[in-house]
Structure formats: structure tokens, C-alpha cells
Write a protein that holds these residues in place. Structure first.
Motif, PDB file in Angstrom:
ATOM      1  N   ILE A  35      -9.851  58.364 -52.003  1.00 35.77           N
ATOM      2  CA  ILE A  35     -10.496  57.292 -52.757  1.00 35.77           C
ATOM      3  C   ILE A  35     -11.054  57.828 -54.069  1.00 35.77           C
ATOM      4  O   ILE A  35     -10.877  57.236 -55.137  1.00 35.77           O
ATOM      5  N   ARG A  36     -11.720  58.982 -53.998  1.00 35.60           N
ATOM      6  CA  ARG A  36     -12.295  59.594 -55.196  1.00 35.60           C
ATOM      7  C   ARG A  36     -11.195  59.914 -56.219  1.00 35.60           C
ATOM      8  O   ARG A  36     -11.364  59.686 -57.413  1.00 35.60           O
ATOM      9  N   ALA A  37     -10.069  60.420 -55.757  1.00 27.90           N
ATOM     10  CA  ALA A  37      -8.966  60.748 -56.662  1.00 27.90           C
ATOM     11  C   ALA A  37      -8.439  59.490 -57.352  1.00 27.90           C
ATOM     12  O   ALA A  37      -8.151  59.494 -58.555  1.00 27.90           O
ATOM     13  N   ARG A  38      -8.313  58.421 -56.610  1.00 29.17           N
ATOM     14  CA  ARG A  38      -7.815  57.164 -57.200  1.00 29.17           C
ATOM     15  C   ARG A  38      -8.820  56.598 -58.203  1.00 29.17           C
ATOM     16  O   ARG A  38      -8.450  56.159 -59.292  1.00 29.17           O
ATOM     17  N   LEU A  39     -10.092  56.610 -57.843  1.00 25.94           N
ATOM     18  CA  LEU A  39     -11.114  56.095 -58.750  1.00 25.94           C
ATOM     19  C   LEU A  39     -11.208  56.935 -60.023  1.00 25.94           C
ATOM     20  O   LEU A  39     -11.459  56.411 -61.103  1.00 25.94           O
ATOM     21  N   SER A  40     -11.001  58.230 -59.899  1.00 25.88           N
ATOM     22  CA  SER A  40     -11.082  59.121 -61.056  1.00 25.88           C
ATOM     23  C   SER A  40      -9.981  58.861 -62.069  1.00 25.88           C
ATOM     24  O   SER A  40     -10.100  59.254 -63.229  1.00 25.88           O
ATOM     25  N   SER A  41      -8.913  58.215 -61.640  1.00 23.39           N
ATOM     26  CA  SER A  41      -7.817  57.946 -62.564  1.00 23.39           C
ATOM     27  C   SER A  41      -8.102  56.741 -63.462  1.00 23.39           C
ATOM     28  O   SER A  41      -7.400  56.521 -64.443  1.00 23.39           O
ATOM     29  N   TRP A  42      -9.128  55.968 -63.136  1.00 23.64           N
ATOM     30  CA  TRP A  42      -9.478  54.824 -63.959  1.00 23.64           C
ATOM     31  C   TRP A  42     -10.141  55.316 -65.243  1.00 23.64           C
ATOM     32  O   TRP A  42     -10.881  56.295 -65.234  1.00 23.64           O
ATOM     33  N   THR A  43      -9.916  54.639 -66.352  1.00 22.33           N
ATOM     34  CA  THR A  43     -10.486  55.092 -67.620  1.00 22.33           C
ATOM     35  C   THR A  43     -11.184  54.000 -68.413  1.00 22.33           C
ATOM     36  O   THR A  43     -11.726  54.268 -69.472  1.00 22.33           O
ATOM     37  N   THR A  44     -11.196  52.787 -67.940  1.00 28.49           N
ATOM     38  CA  THR A  44     -11.792  51.700 -68.724  1.00 28.49           C
ATOM     39  C   THR A  44     -12.804  50.894 -67.917  1.00 28.49           C
ATOM     40  O   THR A  44     -12.850  49.674 -68.005  1.00 28.49           O
ATOM     41  N   VAL A  45     -13.627  51.569 -67.155  1.00 27.57           N
ATOM     42  CA  VAL A  45     -14.651  50.897 -66.356  1.00 27.57           C
ATOM     43  C   VAL A  45     -15.846  50.575 -67.262  1.00 27.57           C
ATOM     44  O   VAL A  45     -16.282  51.399 -68.072  1.00 27.57           O
ATOM     45  N   LYS A  46     -16.358  49.373 -67.157  1.00 33.23           N
ATOM     46  CA  LYS A  46     -17.495  48.948 -67.959  1.00 33.23           C
ATOM     47  C   LYS A  46     -18.735  49.747 -67.554  1.00 33.23           C
ATOM     48  O   LYS A  46     -19.015  49.932 -66.370  1.00 33.23           O
ATOM     49  N   PHE A  47     -19.481  50.229 -68.525  1.00 33.26           N
ATOM     50  CA  PHE A  47     -20.686  51.013 -68.254  1.00 33.26           C
ATOM     51  C   PHE A  47     -21.851  50.084 -67.954  1.00 33.26           C
ATOM     52  O   PHE A  47     -22.400  49.430 -68.833  1.00 33.26           O
ATOM     53  N   THR A  48     -22.209  49.983 -66.666  1.00 31.33           N
ATOM     54  CA  THR A  48     -23.366  49.209 -66.227  1.00 31.33           C
ATOM     55  C   THR A  48     -24.182  50.078 -65.278  1.00 31.33           C
ATOM     56  O   THR A  48     -23.720  51.118 -64.811  1.00 31.33           O
ATOM     57  N   ALA A  49     -25.388  49.646 -64.974  1.00 36.69           N
ATOM     58  CA  ALA A  49     -26.244  50.405 -64.063  1.00 36.69           C
ATOM     59  C   ALA A  49     -25.604  50.509 -62.669  1.00 36.69           C
ATOM     60  O   ALA A  49     -25.649  51.566 -62.031  1.00 36.69           O
ATOM     61  N   GLN A  50     -25.012  49.421 -62.208  1.00 44.47           N
ATOM     62  CA  GLN A  50     -24.378  49.433 -60.889  1.00 44.47           C
ATOM     63  C   GLN A  50     -23.171  50.367 -60.874  1.00 44.47           C
ATOM     64  O   GLN A  50     -22.995  51.140 -59.931  1.00 44.47           O
ATOM     65  N   ASN A  51     -22.339  50.323 -61.916  1.00 41.58           N
ATOM     66  CA  ASN A  51     -21.182  51.221 -61.978  1.00 41.58           C
ATOM     67  C   ASN A  51     -21.620  52.674 -62.123  1.00 41.58           C
ATOM     68  O   ASN A  51     -20.999  53.573 -61.568  1.00 41.58           O
ATOM     69  N   ARG A  52     -22.694  52.911 -62.853  1.00 39.96           N
ATOM     70  CA  ARG A  52     -23.230  54.270 -62.985  1.00 39.96           C
ATOM     71  C   ARG A  52     -23.682  54.782 -61.624  1.00 39.96           C
ATOM     72  O   ARG A  52     -23.438  55.920 -61.249  1.00 39.96           O
ATOM     73  N   SER A  53     -24.342  53.929 -60.853  1.00 44.71           N
ATOM     74  CA  SER A  53     -24.796  54.301 -59.519  1.00 44.71           C
ATOM     75  C   SER A  53     -23.611  54.633 -58.606  1.00 44.71           C
ATOM     76  O   SER A  53     -23.639  55.620 -57.871  1.00 44.71           O
ATOM     77  N   LEU A  54     -22.578  53.816 -58.665  1.00 51.41           N
ATOM     78  CA  LEU A  54     -21.377  54.090 -57.874  1.00 51.41           C
ATOM     79  C   LEU A  54     -20.714  55.394 -58.308  1.00 51.41           C
ATOM     80  O   LEU A  54     -20.219  56.163 -57.484  1.00 51.41           O
ATOM     81  N   CYS A  55     -20.712  55.638 -59.600  1.00 50.96           N
ATOM     82  CA  CYS A  55     -20.163  56.879 -60.140  1.00 50.96           C
ATOM     83  C   CYS A  55     -20.906  58.077 -59.551  1.00 50.96           C
ATOM     84  O   CYS A  55     -20.293  59.053 -59.114  1.00 50.96           O
ATOM     85  N   ASP A  56     -22.218  58.001 -59.517  1.00 51.29           N
ATOM     86  CA  ASP A  56     -23.022  59.082 -58.945  1.00 51.29           C
ATOM     87  C   ASP A  56     -22.802  59.215 -57.436  1.00 51.29           C
ATOM     88  O   ASP A  56     -22.678  60.324 -56.924  1.00 51.29           O
ATOM     89  N   ASP A  57     -22.750  58.089 -56.737  1.00 51.98           N
ATOM     90  CA  ASP A  57     -22.569  58.105 -55.281  1.00 51.98           C
ATOM     91  C   ASP A  57     -21.238  58.731 -54.875  1.00 51.98           C
ATOM     92  O   ASP A  57     -21.156  59.451 -53.880  1.00 51.98           O
ATOM     93  N   TRP A  58     -20.180  58.437 -55.644  1.00 57.60           N
ATOM     94  CA  TRP A  58     -18.841  58.929 -55.298  1.00 57.60           C
ATOM     95  C   TRP A  58     -18.512  60.249 -55.974  1.00 57.60           C
ATOM     96  O   TRP A  58     -17.407  60.760 -55.851  1.00 57.60           O
ATOM     97  N   LEU A  59     -19.492  60.813 -56.705  1.00 55.20           N
ATOM     98  CA  LEU A  59     -19.306  62.094 -57.397  1.00 55.20           C
ATOM     99  C   LEU A  59     -18.130  62.048 -58.364  1.00 55.20           C
ATOM    100  O   LEU A  59     -17.318  62.965 -58.442  1.00 55.20           O
ATOM    101  N   LEU A  60     -18.053  60.955 -59.111  1.00 55.23           N
ATOM    102  CA  LEU A  60     -16.965  60.762 -60.062  1.00 55.23           C
ATOM    103  C   LEU A  60     -17.351  61.302 -61.430  1.00 55.23           C
ATOM    104  O   LEU A  60     -18.514  61.294 -61.819  1.00 55.23           O
ATOM    105  N   ASP A  61     -16.356  61.717 -62.175  1.00 52.20           N
ATOM    106  CA  ASP A  61     -16.551  62.185 -63.531  1.00 52.20           C
ATOM    107  C   ASP A  61     -16.800  60.980 -64.438  1.00 52.20           C
ATOM    108  O   ASP A  61     -16.286  59.893 -64.203  1.00 52.20           O
ATOM    109  N   SER A  62     -17.554  61.175 -65.485  1.00 52.74           N
ATOM    110  CA  SER A  62     -17.900  60.075 -66.379  1.00 52.74           C
ATOM    111  C   SER A  62     -16.734  59.617 -67.237  1.00 52.74           C
ATOM    112  O   SER A  62     -16.863  58.648 -67.982  1.00 52.74           O
TER     113      SER A  62
END
Length: 73
Positions: free
Chosen positions: A37-64
Motif C-alpha cells: 500500500i505504501r509503495a502504491r501511495l508513494s507513486s502518487w504525485t498530485t495529492v492536494k496538501f491539506t491537514a488530513q492528507n498531511r496526517s495520512l502522509c505521516d501515519d503511512w510514513l510517506l515521502d512528501s
């Protein structure tokens, strides 16, 4: 995505146990699911920067890079 990955890897583990006599422990299977799941999410490049998405980014240990800016790990 989480449901699909879980079903896919659990079914693969089931088949491995039944047909090949090999098995992995629960933590290893869960780690495999999370890594996929982390590998698939990391391939995304156009996610809107919101507080909720930032939190999910931190929870899943995703790169910014998913936001197009350097904000997470």
C-alpha cells in the motif's frame, strides 16, 4: 485500496499454505500488505496538501513528494 491489497495478499498466503506447504507469520503478512500500500501511495504525485492528507502522509510514513513539496518525512 487497503481492502484489495489485504484480500490479494491473504489469498496468496492461503494458496501458499495449501499448495506449497509454506507459511509466514501474521506480522510478516501484515508488513507485506502495508509495504504494498505504501509503495502504491508513494507513486502518487498530485495529492492536494491539506491537514488530513498531511496526517495520512505521516501515519503511512510517506515521502512528501506526493504533495509536490517537501513537507513530510
Amino acid at each position: 485500496m487497503s481492502l484489495a491489497a489485504s484480500v490479494y495478499f491473504l489469498w496468496g498466503e492461503r494458496n501458499s499454505r495449501i499448495f506449497q506447504g509454506r507459511s509466514r507469520g501474521i506480522p510478516e503478512v501484515v508488513r507485506t500488505i502495508f509495504d504494498a500500500i505504501r509503495a502504491r501511495l508513494s507513486s502518487w504525485t498530485t495529492v492536494k496538501f491539506t491537514a488530513q492528507n498531511r496526517s495520512l502522509c505521516d501515519d503511512w510514513l510517506l515521502d512528501s513528494q506526493i504533495f509536490g513539496i517537501n513537507t513530510c518525512r
